[in-house]
Scaffold this motif. Structure first.
Motif, short mmCIF file in Angstrom:
data_model
loop_
_atom_site.label_atom_id
_atom_site.label_comp_id
_atom_site.label_asym_id
_atom_site.label_seq_id
_atom_site.Cartn_x
_atom_site.Cartn_y
_atom_site.Cartn_z
N SER A 262 0.83 -1.04 0.03
CA SER A 262 -0.11 -0.10 0.03
C SER A 262 0.89 1.10 0.01
O SER A 262 1.80 1.39 0.82
CB SER A 262 -1.06 0.10 1.25
N SER A 263 0.75 2.18 -1.04
CA SER A 263 1.41 3.44 -0.94
C SER A 263 1.31 4.36 0.10
O SER A 263 0.28 4.40 0.90
CB SER A 263 1.20 4.14 -2.40
N GLN A 264 2.23 5.56 0.29
CA GLN A 264 2.08 6.41 1.25
C GLN A 264 0.86 7.16 0.99
O GLN A 264 0.13 7.64 2.04
CB GLN A 264 3.25 7.08 1.44
N PHE A 265 0.37 7.13 -0.16
CA PHE A 265 -0.80 8.04 -0.46
C PHE A 265 -2.00 7.28 -0.12
O PHE A 265 -3.10 8.06 0.55
CB PHE A 265 -0.78 8.56 -2.03
N GLU A 266 -2.20 6.41 -0.49
CA GLU A 266 -3.25 5.36 -0.04
C GLU A 266 -3.53 5.32 1.36
O GLU A 266 -4.53 5.64 2.18
CB GLU A 266 -3.36 4.05 -0.76
#
Ligand SMILES: Nc1ncnc2c1ncn2[C@@H]1O[C@H](COP(=O)(O)OP(=O)(O)O)[C@@H](O)[C@H]1O
Ligand SMILES: [Mg+2]
Length: 351
Positions: A262-266
């Motif tokens: 999971s990305s930092q943005f998500e």
């Protein structure tokens, strides 16, 4: 990038920025206003479930007043600290986190103390509004201090002892609304002219990872912090020395879009909306390279097998970050080789 991460989750981002042609406006509805325009901010807040931001120089007073309408994450108090390098130093001190020694500069009367307390060279940094190496100067001797401070506009500043580091790393973590934390692995960062140029993750060192995570946990507890938090460190022979914090998604975490589960943005969106956060584990060894000042031809970049390209749609200007590339590799050597290939292209491209 936050709006793009929210899209498949059915999370709609509505943006406010000072320019209609800003990057976010290309992918999400945007209203144009100054960042301290309370009327515009309140209108946005009344439509929203939560307010967040991806830059530091937002108005803390405005964030505080929006809290009467809708939750605001991360905590404005954390933003206030990150906006002032002196408050940041005091935060590190109060939590027992080692940082470079410093002297406060409010006037020429403080110069003697810089000489006696720090030795040379020093880095002087304006307390407020610096980023990407702007608002700071390396000063080699006492005789150069006055001129360097004049170049900063004689603004309130700090002088910091120069840290002779082995490398720089950052820790990015996410805290949910119950203060449960997840951490990405330390990322190794290389800067050119004070600006992040490339990153490789993970930086594998169990001891330093654990130390950095303990410090971030203390910070999260202090501010009841929700969302993504970043701490930049120098790696020295005696361990980690904290450089600065960023209460937001961070350039050194751009690799998480393709390189983490999971990305930092998500994860930032998930945390601020009270949703479960996602796994922060990596998908290999990942290299990220910023595209600064000039956008190479798309076909040249995409000829590098496995490269992921991000063009922010910004007009090129020397020293401006206008995109980045991510390469997911099997190991550190291949990640470094990808960066070297990209360096050659960026050095030679005629686009
Ligand atoms: N005290 C220092 N000693 C050595 N290098 C420094 C020091 N302070 C800053 N730098 C270099 O300048 C870069 C940018 O400084 P930083 O304080 O992180 O400001 P910014 O807000 O512009 O990122 C750092 O990542 C590091 O490479
Ligand atoms: Mg920095």
């Amino acid at each position: 990038m936050m709006a793009l991460a929210g899209y498949p989750l059915g999370i709609e981002c509505h943006l406010l920025d000072t320019r209609a042609d800003s990057s976010g406006g290309q992918v999400a509805p945007i209203r144009v206003a100054e960042l301290d325009d309370l009327q515009a901010l309140e209108a946005l807040a009344r439509e929203a479930d939560v307010i967040t931001f991806d830059i530091e120089n937002v108005s803390v007073a405005a964030l505080e007043s929006l809290q009467a309408i809708v939750p605001v994450h991360p905590a404005p108090a954390a933003v206030a600290v990150a906006q002032d390098r002196l408050s940041e130093k005091r935060l590190f001190d109060s939590l027992g986190i080692p940082a470079a020694p410093y002297v406060t500069i409010d006037g020429a009367a403080d110069f003697d103390e810089v000489d006696t307390e720090l030795g040379w060279p020093v880095v002087i940094k304006a307390r407020r509004l610096g980023y990407d190496g702007r608002g700071q100067r390396l000063v080699d001797s006492a005789g150069e201090l006055a001129a360097a401070w004049a170049e900063l506009g004689e603004r309130p500043a700090i002088a910091e002892g120069f840290v002779d580091f082995d490398c720089e790393v950052s820790l990015i973590g996410v805290s949910d609304q119950s203060q449960n934390l997840r951490f990405y692995p330390l990322t190794e960062n290389r800067h050119a002219d004070g600006m992040l140029e490339s990153s490789i993750a993970p930086f594998v060192n169990a001891e330093l990872q654990q130390q950095a995570e303990a410090w971030m946990t203390a910070m999260v507890r202090k501010f009841h912090y929700v969302g993504i938090l970043t701490i930049e460190f120098f790696v020295t022979p005696s361990g980690l020395v904290a450089n600065e914090i960023a209460p937001r998604v961070h350039n050194s975490g751009h690799w998480t879009i393709e390189g983490a589960v999971s990305s930092q943005f998500e994860n930032h969106l998930r945390a601020i909306l009270g949703l479960p956060t996602g796994a922060t584990t990596t998908r290999g060894t990942i290299a990220m390279r910023n595209l600064i000042g000039r956008m190479p031809a798309r076909a040249e970049l995409l000829a590098i097998d496995g490269l992921h390209m991000h063009d922010y749609g910004k007009s090129p200007r020397p020293g401006r970050k206008i995109g980045h590339c991510t390469m997911v590799a099997a190991d550190r050597n291949s990640a470094q080789a990808s960066l070297d290939t990209l360096d050659r292209l960026l050095g030679s491209s005629t686009a």
